[in-house]
Design an enzyme around this catalytic site. Structure first.
Site, PDB file in Angstrom:
ATOM      1  N   HIS A   1       9.332  52.899  36.490  1.00 20.57           N
ATOM      2  CA  HIS A   1       9.617  53.290  37.603  1.00 20.57           C
ATOM      3  C   HIS A   1       8.773  54.050  38.477  1.00 20.57           C
ATOM      4  O   HIS A   1       8.077  55.017  37.729  1.00 20.57           O
ATOM      5  CB  HIS A   1      10.842  54.063  37.715  1.00 20.57           C
TER       6      HIS A   1
ATOM      7  N   HIS B   1       7.002  61.296  39.698  1.00 15.11           N
ATOM      8  CA  HIS B   1       5.802  60.794  38.235  1.00 15.11           C
ATOM      9  C   HIS B   1       5.549  59.253  38.429  1.00 15.11           C
ATOM     10  O   HIS B   1       6.493  59.091  39.008  1.00 15.11           O
ATOM     11  CB  HIS B   1       6.721  61.537  37.203  1.00 15.11           C
TER      12      HIS B   1
ATOM     13  N   GLU C   1      12.746  56.026  42.044  1.00 15.20           N
ATOM     14  CA  GLU C   1      13.808  57.218  42.056  1.00 15.20           C
ATOM     15  C   GLU C   1      12.771  57.863  43.233  1.00 15.20           C
ATOM     16  O   GLU C   1      11.379  58.030  43.587  1.00 15.20           O
ATOM     17  CB  GLU C   1      13.189  57.306  40.815  1.00 15.20           C
TER      18      GLU C   1
HETATM   19 CO    CO Z   1      12.417  58.916  36.218  1.00 11.84          CO
END
Ligand code: CO
Length: 134
Positions: free
Chosen positions: A79, A7, A130
């Site tokens: 992120h 994502h 991440e």
């Molecule tokens: Co995230």
């Protein structure tokens, strides 16, 4: 080593407005808002054919994204999340390569109930990364 883009997370100052824009203007599939009390954010996931967008809105007094929204008052990309098969071996390889893992360096259970780690943006061209064990 890294796999799919899981994502892209966007911090938003007005969650309802952002949801309406993705749902009504962009015509995307938008989830319900979920309060992630232990992460200090409310999240909405937008399912795209090839990845997801994670809308992040601060929750509570000590939200980890409050400072980001102070600096980016209209919101912004917060992120990117890449999938890895084995988060411990990914971490060990990154640390051996000089990357810094945020926090105590141990994976935490993230917004999807899977182990995640965050890597220092200064080590990745100014991008908070991440990793999620998919
Ligand atoms: Co995230």
């Amino acid at each position: 080593m890294i796999g799919r883009l899981n994502h892209v997370a966007i911090a938003v100052p007005d969650l309802e407005q952002a949801v309406a824009q993705y749902r009504d203007v962009l015509g995307a599939d938008v989830s319900e808002a979920v309060d992630q009390v232990e992460h200090g954010v409310t999240t909405v996931f937008i399912e795209l054919p090839n990845t997801k967008i994670e809308l992040l809105h601060p929750l509570g007094d000590a939200s980890p994204i409050a400072g980001f929204l102070e600096k980016n008052q209209q919101g912004g990309i917060h992120h990117l999340c890449y999938e890895v098969d084995d988060i411990i071996s990914a971490r060990d390889r990154l640390v051996a390569g000089g990357a810094r893992v945020l926090g105590d360096g141990e994976p935490k259970i993230g917004a999807h109930g899977k182990p995640v780690l965050f890597l220092h943006p200064k080590d990745f061209s100014g991008t908070l990364v991440e990793l999620e064990q998919a």
